[in-house]
Scaffold this motif. Structure first.
Motif, short mmCIF file in Angstrom:
data_model
loop_
_atom_site.label_atom_id
_atom_site.label_comp_id
_atom_site.label_asym_id
_atom_site.label_seq_id
_atom_site.Cartn_x
_atom_site.Cartn_y
_atom_site.Cartn_z
N GLY A 210 8.05 -6.55 -4.39
CA GLY A 210 7.82 -5.77 -3.20
C GLY A 210 8.08 -4.28 -3.37
O GLY A 210 7.98 -3.52 -2.42
N ASP A 211 8.41 -3.84 -4.61
CA ASP A 211 8.68 -2.42 -4.81
C ASP A 211 7.44 -1.61 -5.15
O ASP A 211 7.47 -0.39 -5.15
N LEU A 212 6.33 -2.28 -5.44
CA LEU A 212 5.05 -1.61 -5.68
C LEU A 212 4.10 -2.03 -4.57
O LEU A 212 3.80 -3.22 -4.41
N ARG A 213 3.64 -1.06 -3.77
CA ARG A 213 2.68 -1.31 -2.71
C ARG A 213 1.51 -0.38 -2.93
O ARG A 213 1.68 0.83 -3.12
N PRO B 218 8.21 1.99 -7.74
CA PRO B 218 9.49 2.26 -8.39
C PRO B 218 9.43 3.60 -9.11
O PRO B 218 8.35 4.14 -9.36
N ASP B 219 10.57 4.16 -9.42
CA ASP B 219 10.63 5.46 -10.10
C ASP B 219 9.74 5.48 -11.33
O ASP B 219 9.72 4.53 -12.11
N VAL C 106 -3.42 -3.70 2.08
CA VAL C 106 -2.27 -3.33 1.26
C VAL C 106 -1.88 -4.53 0.41
O VAL C 106 -1.85 -5.66 0.90
N TRP C 107 -1.58 -4.27 -0.85
CA TRP C 107 -1.21 -5.29 -1.81
C TRP C 107 0.18 -4.97 -2.33
O TRP C 107 0.56 -3.81 -2.42
N THR C 108 0.95 -6.00 -2.72
CA THR C 108 2.29 -5.79 -3.24
C THR C 108 2.56 -6.72 -4.41
O THR C 108 1.98 -7.80 -4.52
N VAL D 296 0.55 -7.82 -11.45
CA VAL D 296 -0.28 -8.59 -10.53
C VAL D 296 0.23 -8.36 -9.11
O VAL D 296 1.43 -8.46 -8.85
N VAL D 297 -0.69 -8.01 -8.21
CA VAL D 297 -0.34 -7.79 -6.81
C VAL D 297 -1.08 -8.79 -5.94
O VAL D 297 -2.15 -9.27 -6.31
N ARG D 298 -0.47 -9.10 -4.80
CA ARG D 298 -1.04 -10.06 -3.85
C ARG D 298 -1.26 -9.36 -2.52
O ARG D 298 -0.50 -8.46 -2.15
N ILE D 299 -2.24 -9.82 -1.78
CA ILE D 299 -2.59 -9.20 -0.51
C ILE D 299 -1.51 -9.45 0.54
O ILE D 299 -0.83 -10.47 0.52
N THR D 300 -1.32 -8.44 1.40
CA THR D 300 -0.42 -8.57 2.55
C THR D 300 -1.27 -8.49 3.81
O THR D 300 -2.49 -8.32 3.75
N GLU D 301 -0.64 -8.57 4.95
CA GLU D 301 -1.37 -8.45 6.22
C GLU D 301 -1.50 -7.00 6.66
O GLU D 301 -2.18 -6.71 7.65
N ALA D 302 -0.87 -6.07 5.94
CA ALA D 302 -0.90 -4.65 6.31
C ALA D 302 -2.22 -4.00 5.91
O ALA D 302 -2.92 -4.46 5.01
N VAL D 303 -2.53 -2.91 6.61
CA VAL D 303 -3.71 -2.10 6.32
C VAL D 303 -3.23 -0.71 5.95
O VAL D 303 -2.36 -0.14 6.62
#
Length: 83
Positions: free
Chosen positions: A46-49, A63-64, A40-42, A26-33
């Motif tokens: 925070g290791d998966l964007r 992540p690897d 951009v979602w993370t 599950v990822v959540r929205i960030t303020e980045a584009v």
């Protein structure tokens, strides 16, 4: 008044030759584009964007092992109250 939290479920690639269901994060929205103009979602660590446009999650950092597939499937989850 609490705000609503937007979330997506992103299906990660399973292990090569494995017979288990693929992991879902599950990822959540960030303020980045992202570079494609989408948000951009993370994940919570925070290791998966990813940048999500439609149902396609383009991997920006992972992540690897996760980043071997540049595009992943994303499904919108119902909004929920932010903690």
């Amino acid at each position: 008044m609490k705000s609503l939290e937007r979330r997506y479920a992103v299906t990660l690639p399973g292990s090569i030759g494995g017979h288990a269901p693929p992991p879902v994060v599950v990822v959540r929205i960030t303020e980045a584009v992202g570079p494609g103009g989408g948000p951009v979602w993370t994940n919570h660590v925070g290791d998966l964007r990813v940048e999500i446009i439609g149902e396609v999650a383009t991997v920006l950092s992972a992540p690897d092992g996760t980043g071997r597939h540049p595009c992943l499937h994303a499904v919108a989850l119902p909004d929920r109250l932010a903690p």
